[in-house]
Design an enzyme around this catalytic site. Structure first.
Site, PDB file in Angstrom:
ATOM      1  N   GLU A 186       6.950   8.595  14.216  1.00 38.38           N
ATOM      2  CA  GLU A 186       7.197   7.975  12.910  1.00 38.38           C
ATOM      3  C   GLU A 186       8.056   8.886  12.027  1.00 38.38           C
ATOM      4  OE1 GLU A 186       6.504   4.992  11.879  1.00 38.38           O
ATOM      5  OE2 GLU A 186       4.899   4.245  13.171  1.00 38.38           O
ATOM      6  N   ASP A 207       1.945  -3.453   9.206  1.00 41.00           N
ATOM      7  CA  ASP A 207       3.383  -3.339   8.879  1.00 41.00           C
ATOM      8  C   ASP A 207       4.235  -3.598  10.122  1.00 41.00           C
ATOM      9  OD1 ASP A 207       2.731  -2.558   6.326  1.00 41.00           O
ATOM     10  OD2 ASP A 207       3.658  -0.569   6.445  1.00 41.00           O
ATOM     11  N   GLU A 208       3.844  -2.956  11.224  1.00 40.98           N
ATOM     12  CA  GLU A 208       4.639  -3.075  12.453  1.00 40.98           C
ATOM     13  C   GLU A 208       4.675  -4.532  12.929  1.00 40.98           C
ATOM     14  OE1 GLU A 208       6.038  -0.459  12.441  1.00 40.98           O
ATOM     15  OE2 GLU A 208       4.902   1.358  12.865  1.00 40.98           O
ATOM     16  N   GLU A 213       8.826   2.019   6.539  1.00 41.23           N
ATOM     17  CA  GLU A 213       8.495   2.909   7.657  1.00 41.23           C
ATOM     18  C   GLU A 213       8.137   4.313   7.183  1.00 41.23           C
ATOM     19  OE1 GLU A 213       8.035   2.613  10.796  1.00 41.23           O
ATOM     20  OE2 GLU A 213       8.659   0.550  11.142  1.00 41.23           O
ATOM     21  N   TRP A 268       0.837  -1.214   0.000  1.00 45.50           N
ATOM     22  CA  TRP A 268       0.000   0.000   0.000  1.00 45.50           C
ATOM     23  C   TRP A 268       0.870   1.263   0.000  1.00 45.50           C
ATOM     24  CZ3 TRP A 268       0.416   3.520   4.045  1.00 45.50           C
ATOM     25  CH2 TRP A 268       1.021   3.059   5.221  1.00 45.50           C
ATOM     26  N   HIS A 289       4.582   5.555   6.992  1.00 46.19           N
ATOM     27  CA  HIS A 289       3.753   5.731   8.187  1.00 46.19           C
ATOM     28  C   HIS A 289       3.587   7.204   8.559  1.00 46.19           C
ATOM     29  CE1 HIS A 289       4.990   1.369   9.420  1.00 46.19           C
ATOM     30  NE2 HIS A 289       4.310   1.426   8.301  1.00 46.19           N
ATOM     31  N   GLU A 315       8.874  -2.587  17.861  1.00 46.16           N
ATOM     32  CA  GLU A 315       7.919  -2.852  16.766  1.00 46.16           C
ATOM     33  C   GLU A 315       6.637  -3.474  17.338  1.00 46.16           C
ATOM     34  OE1 GLU A 315       8.176  -1.857  13.716  1.00 46.16           O
ATOM     35  OE2 GLU A 315      10.267  -1.824  13.106  1.00 46.16           O
ATOM     36  N   HIS A 347       7.274  -6.252  10.954  1.00 46.40           N
ATOM     37  CA  HIS A 347       8.618  -5.844  11.400  1.00 46.40           C
ATOM     38  C   HIS A 347       8.993  -6.543  12.707  1.00 46.40           C
ATOM     39  CE1 HIS A 347       7.858  -1.801   9.109  1.00 46.40           C
ATOM     40  NE2 HIS A 347       7.999  -2.823   8.306  1.00 46.40           N
ATOM     41  N   THR A 374       4.699  -0.524  18.862  1.00 47.77           N
ATOM     42  CA  THR A 374       4.019   0.332  17.870  1.00 47.77           C
ATOM     43  C   THR A 374       2.847  -0.415  17.240  1.00 47.77           C
ATOM     44  OG1 THR A 374       5.696  -0.246  16.236  1.00 47.77           O
ATOM     45  CG2 THR A 374       5.912   1.881  17.275  1.00 47.77           C
TER      46      THR A 374
HETATM   47 FE   FE2 Z   1       7.963  -0.702  12.105  1.00 49.98          FE
HETATM   48 FE   FE2 Z   2       6.252   2.743  11.857  1.00 51.64          FE
END
Ligand code: FE2
Ligand code: FE2
Length: 326
Positions: A77, A197-198, A112, A34, A115, A165, A201, A168
């Site tokens: 971020e 996403d986090e 990242e 995305w 974000h 991570e 990660h 978050t």
């Molecule tokens: Fe992250």
């Molecule tokens: Fe992030």
């Protein structure tokens, strides 16, 4: 010291191949993932102004604390240059442009970067935020850097990122559900994709550390213990507003997060428990004496922290951030 660096280098070289194997599982290919524009009003369309009007109407329903947390998250971020340069300084890895770990760091940074980009555009359009005050805080945070106690040790760095991570992921996920509750479906979706996403990660960094535990258990255990003794401090712990000193805004931001239950002392303990569990700390036996002591300290820590967390009072309201209108 020389021996220490050499053995770290060997281990990181060894782990690198596991990272490269799984890199495209942990980080999505750029042409498939995305982008902020997928979620934002398209300014080339006739419907742009109506969409913004709708966005602003939904944003009106967000509570003061939620807007404050969202701004703090966005600034955190957006301080990405600090984190990228920190990861690039890590010892024991090949710093060549095309080396494995540098490639990882750049690709992680690319993910990242979306974000802060997405959240910043949302906040700008929302009509709730004094953008200049927020931008000043962002600039301060990048310029002030951070001091999170990892030094340039790769083990401590990846233990930190494993924890961070996960943290978050939790906080973006909770902001997503609070935004939904307050009637802002678009914002909820935005925080949802970021949270996903986090989670990837976190999975990545936890995997790297579990691989390190396989080959260098005692040293990894000592690094874990050291980070937990220092406490994992959030990357925005130097957060401030115009006219304030380094770090003076941070406590107000975490108070708002604690009040909303977006990220609490209990979450901190839960993350620690997850790490202990996933890295199989309790059953680890191939350790030297110092490693065993470190393991025993870590295993007992969640209960101790939980007792402290349960005694903590919910922080009181009332701080007025310069970032928020009205
Ligand atoms: Fe992250
Ligand atoms: Fe992030």
């Amino acid at each position: 010291m020389k021996f220490f660096e050499e053995s770290r280098r060997e281990v990181m070289k060894h782990i690198e191949k596991y990272m490269l194997e799984k890199m495209h599982e942990f980080l999505k290919p750029i042409d498939q993932i995305w982008q902020p524009s997928d979620l934002l009003p398209d300014s080339t369309r006739d419907t742009f102004f109506t969409e913004i009007k709708e966005l602003q109407e939904s944003a009106q329903g967000l509570s003061y604390d939620l807007v404050a947390v969202l701004i703090g998250d966005t600034i955190t971020e957006e301080a990405l240059p600090t984190y990228e340069s920190w990861l690039a300084m890590v010892d024991g890895v090949d710093k060549g442009e095309h080396s494995g770990w540098m490639t990882w760091t750049r690709h992680w940074t690319a993910e990242e970067n979306r974000h802060g980009d997405l959240l910043n555009k949302y906040l700008y359009l929302s009509g709730r935020v004094n953008m200049r005050a927020m931008e000043v805080s962002t600039q301060y945070l990048i310029a002030d850097g951070f001091d999170i106690g990892t030094g340039t040790d790769p083990y401590r760095n990846f233990i930190y990122t494993s924890f961070q991570e996960m943290a978050t992921n939790i906080s973006h996920r909770r902001v997503a559900s609070l935004a939904k509750r307050d009637g802002d479906v678009l914002l909820s979706k935005m925080c949802g994709v970021i949270a996903a996403d986090e989670a990837r990660h976190a999975k990545a960094y936890k995997h790297f550390i579990s691989k390190i535990f396989e080959v260098d258990a005692s040293e990894a255990m000592l690094a874990f213990e050291d980070m937990m003794r220092k406490k994992i401090v959030m990357p925005a712990h130097f957060l401030r507003e115009v006219g304030l000193k380094i770090g003076q805004t941070f406590g107000h931001f975490t108070d708002a997060a604690e009040r909303l239950k977006v990220y609490t002392a209990i979450d901190y303990v839960d993350i620690l428990k997850t790490l202990i569990d996933e890295w199989q700390i309790e059953s680890m036996t191939e350790l030297n004496e110092a490693g065993e002591k470190a393991r025993d300290y870590i295993v007992k820590l969640p209960d101790r922290l939980l007792r402290v967390a349960e005694r903590m009072k919910n922080p009181m309201l009332e701080y007025k951030f310069s970032w928020i209108h009205g």
